[in-house]
Motif scaffolding. Structure first.
Motif, PDB file in Angstrom:
ATOM      1  N   ARG A 107      13.882  35.757   7.824  1.00 59.24           N
ATOM      2  CA  ARG A 107      12.620  35.055   7.577  1.00 59.24           C
ATOM      3  C   ARG A 107      11.456  35.789   8.254  1.00 59.24           C
ATOM      4  N   HIS A 108      11.686  36.243   9.463  1.00 57.59           N
ATOM      5  CA  HIS A 108      10.632  36.961  10.185  1.00 57.59           C
ATOM      6  C   HIS A 108      10.266  38.256   9.467  1.00 57.59           C
ATOM      7  N   GLN A 109      11.264  38.989   8.988  1.00 57.43           N
ATOM      8  CA  GLN A 109      10.992  40.219   8.249  1.00 57.43           C
ATOM      9  C   GLN A 109      10.172  39.926   6.995  1.00 57.43           C
ATOM     10  N   HIS A 110      10.561  38.910   6.266  1.00 62.92           N
ATOM     11  CA  HIS A 110       9.859  38.590   5.026  1.00 62.92           C
ATOM     12  C   HIS A 110       8.449  38.074   5.310  1.00 62.92           C
ATOM     13  N   ARG A 111       8.298  37.274   6.364  1.00 58.70           N
ATOM     14  CA  ARG A 111       6.965  36.778   6.722  1.00 58.70           C
ATOM     15  C   ARG A 111       6.056  37.957   7.114  1.00 58.70           C
ATOM     16  N   GLY A 112       6.610  38.901   7.875  1.00 58.22           N
ATOM     17  CA  GLY A 112       5.824  40.057   8.272  1.00 58.22           C
ATOM     18  C   GLY A 112       5.424  40.919   7.088  1.00 58.22           C
ATOM     19  N   GLU A 113       6.331  41.053   6.126  1.00 61.22           N
ATOM     20  CA  GLU A 113       5.986  41.800   4.917  1.00 61.22           C
ATOM     21  C   GLU A 113       4.879  41.085   4.149  1.00 61.22           C
ATOM     22  N   ASP A 114       5.021  39.762   3.969  1.00 64.82           N
ATOM     23  CA  ASP A 114       4.052  39.007   3.178  1.00 64.82           C
ATOM     24  C   ASP A 114       2.676  38.954   3.836  1.00 64.82           C
ATOM     25  N   GLU A 115       2.641  38.815   5.154  1.00 69.83           N
ATOM     26  CA  GLU A 115       1.376  38.563   5.845  1.00 69.83           C
ATOM     27  C   GLU A 115       0.735  39.812   6.444  1.00 69.83           C
ATOM     28  N   LEU A 116       1.529  40.869   6.700  1.00 74.37           N
ATOM     29  CA  LEU A 116       0.981  42.019   7.413  1.00 74.37           C
ATOM     30  C   LEU A 116       1.213  43.343   6.677  1.00 74.37           C
ATOM     31  N   LEU A 117       2.468  43.671   6.376  1.00 69.77           N
ATOM     32  CA  LEU A 117       2.751  44.993   5.823  1.00 69.77           C
ATOM     33  C   LEU A 117       2.217  45.152   4.409  1.00 69.77           C
ATOM     34  N   TRP A 118       2.660  44.271   3.495  1.00 68.22           N
ATOM     35  CA  TRP A 118       2.286  44.466   2.094  1.00 68.22           C
ATOM     36  C   TRP A 118       0.789  44.233   1.847  1.00 68.22           C
ATOM     37  N   PRO A 119       0.126  43.289   2.533  1.00 61.05           N
ATOM     38  CA  PRO A 119      -1.332  43.212   2.348  1.00 61.05           C
ATOM     39  C   PRO A 119      -2.064  44.498   2.749  1.00 61.05           C
ATOM     40  N   ALA A 120      -1.568  45.172   3.799  1.00 57.90           N
ATOM     41  CA  ALA A 120      -2.181  46.457   4.166  1.00 57.90           C
ATOM     42  C   ALA A 120      -1.992  47.480   3.055  1.00 57.90           C
ATOM     43  N   VAL A 121      -0.824  47.436   2.420  1.00 56.76           N
ATOM     44  CA  VAL A 121      -0.561  48.340   1.299  1.00 56.76           C
ATOM     45  C   VAL A 121      -1.471  47.984   0.122  1.00 56.76           C
ATOM     46  N   ALA A 122      -1.587  46.687  -0.173  1.00 55.44           N
ATOM     47  CA  ALA A 122      -2.411  46.257  -1.305  1.00 55.44           C
ATOM     48  C   ALA A 122      -3.876  46.614  -1.091  1.00 55.44           C
ATOM     49  N   ALA A 123      -4.345  46.516   0.155  1.00 51.75           N
ATOM     50  CA  ALA A 123      -5.741  46.852   0.440  1.00 51.75           C
ATOM     51  C   ALA A 123      -6.026  48.310   0.122  1.00 51.75           C
ATOM     52  N   ALA A 124      -5.034  49.167   0.332  1.00 50.94           N
ATOM     53  CA  ALA A 124      -5.213  50.590   0.033  1.00 50.94           C
ATOM     54  C   ALA A 124      -5.010  50.890  -1.446  1.00 50.94           C
ATOM     55  N   ALA A 125      -4.062  50.167  -2.073  1.00 53.01           N
ATOM     56  CA  ALA A 125      -3.716  50.455  -3.467  1.00 53.01           C
ATOM     57  C   ALA A 125      -4.627  49.767  -4.459  1.00 53.01           C
ATOM     58  N   GLY A 126      -5.314  48.713  -4.029  1.00 53.77           N
ATOM     59  CA  GLY A 126      -6.207  47.980  -4.924  1.00 53.77           C
ATOM     60  C   GLY A 126      -5.448  47.289  -6.037  1.00 53.77           C
ATOM     61  N   GLN A 127      -5.963  47.371  -7.244  1.00 57.76           N
ATOM     62  CA  GLN A 127      -5.363  46.672  -8.378  1.00 57.76           C
ATOM     63  C   GLN A 127      -4.053  47.299  -8.827  1.00 57.76           C
ATOM     64  N   ALA A 128      -3.665  48.392  -8.212  1.00 52.73           N
ATOM     65  CA  ALA A 128      -2.419  49.057  -8.620  1.00 52.73           C
ATOM     66  C   ALA A 128      -1.183  48.317  -8.157  1.00 52.73           C
TER      67      ALA A 128
END
Length: 261
Positions: A107-128
């Protein structure tokens, strides 16, 4: 829906993502021939997982995924064994506690991905990049883990009666986690390597590490240490921090699985 029968996974360890150290995803078609926009925030001279400057280091997330997948396979195999209903109560209690702690780590891994890791990726990738499917899968897995925790508590009280129910839930979670991690790594890792700076990704990972509660870290650190190669241990705290925690984890692991590695 829980499966009515339990079949061992047909995948072997070599088929699982993250089990080979430092795969070079820059070899994937299109990632080097036609580079898209990259995130240039911050310095980009840190060595990444391939030893090339500027690439984010995916070692930590690969290690976490490996530990998650190998351990759910071990737990599903343990509970599907013919001997599971005959476990002594003391060992059944150790199994239930291990299941609870494993689920807390996932749960902690998934929460960290949802709230921290993947949003940082999305901010760089934009609509991609569309993260909705990953978050939805994490939520569905969380509900399955809640059911697994309830089943583990019942198993601790009456192994003979509740081993089949816990075994079915763990087997379902194993299969769904494998599918989820395979798809997530195939979909997101090339984007991270192609579009996110090493600095931005490292900052998100550092925030993720700081978000880990101390009581959970006391279990997760030796758990990850167990699965890490000597080189991969560089992404974990120093041995002086982790090694004092290893004995307690190893003892719990032995009580749960009946042996060491």
């Amino acid at each position: 829906m829980t499966r009515s029968t339990i079949a061992p996974s047909t995948r072997t360890a070599s088929d699982l993502p993250g089990l080979t150290n430092q795969a070079d995803l820059t070899d994937q078609p299109g990632l080097t021939d036609q580079p898209g926009p990259t995130d240039q925030s911050g310095p980009t001279d840190q060595p990444g997982p391939t030893g090339l400057p500027g690439l984010p280091d995916l070692t930590a997330v690969r290690l976490s995924h490996r530990a998650i997948l190998v351990d759910i396979a071990r737990l599903a195999s343990l509970l599907s064994a013919a001997s599971a209903p005959a476990m002594p109560l003391a060992r059944a209690g150790a199994v239930a506690t291990y299941v609870h702690r494993y689920h807390a780590a996932v749960r902690h891994q998934h929460r960290g991905e949802d709230e921290l890791l993947w949003p940082a990726v999305a901010a760089a990738a934009g609509q991609a990049l569309d993260l909705s499917s990953s978050a939805a899968e994490h939520a569905a897995l969380g509900r399955l883990q809640d059911s697994g925790d309830e089943a583990a508590a019942r198993f601790a009280e009456d192994p003979a009666r509740h081993a089949p129910g816990l075994a079915a839930l763990l087997a379902e979670q194993r299969d769904r986690l494998i599918d989820h991690v395979v798809a997530e790594e195939q979909r997101l890792f090339p984007v991270i390597l192609h579009r996110v700076s090493a600095a931005r990704y490292a900052a998100a990972e550092a925030e993720f590490r700081r978000s880990t509660p101390s009581d959970l870290a006391a279990w997760m650190l030796p758990w990850l240490w167990r699965y890490a190669s000597a080189d991969e241990r560089r992404v974990l705290p120093p041995a002086a921090v982790v090694e004092p925690l290893v004995a307690a984890y190893a003892a719990h692991e032995a009580r749960t699985f009946g042996h060491g590695r």
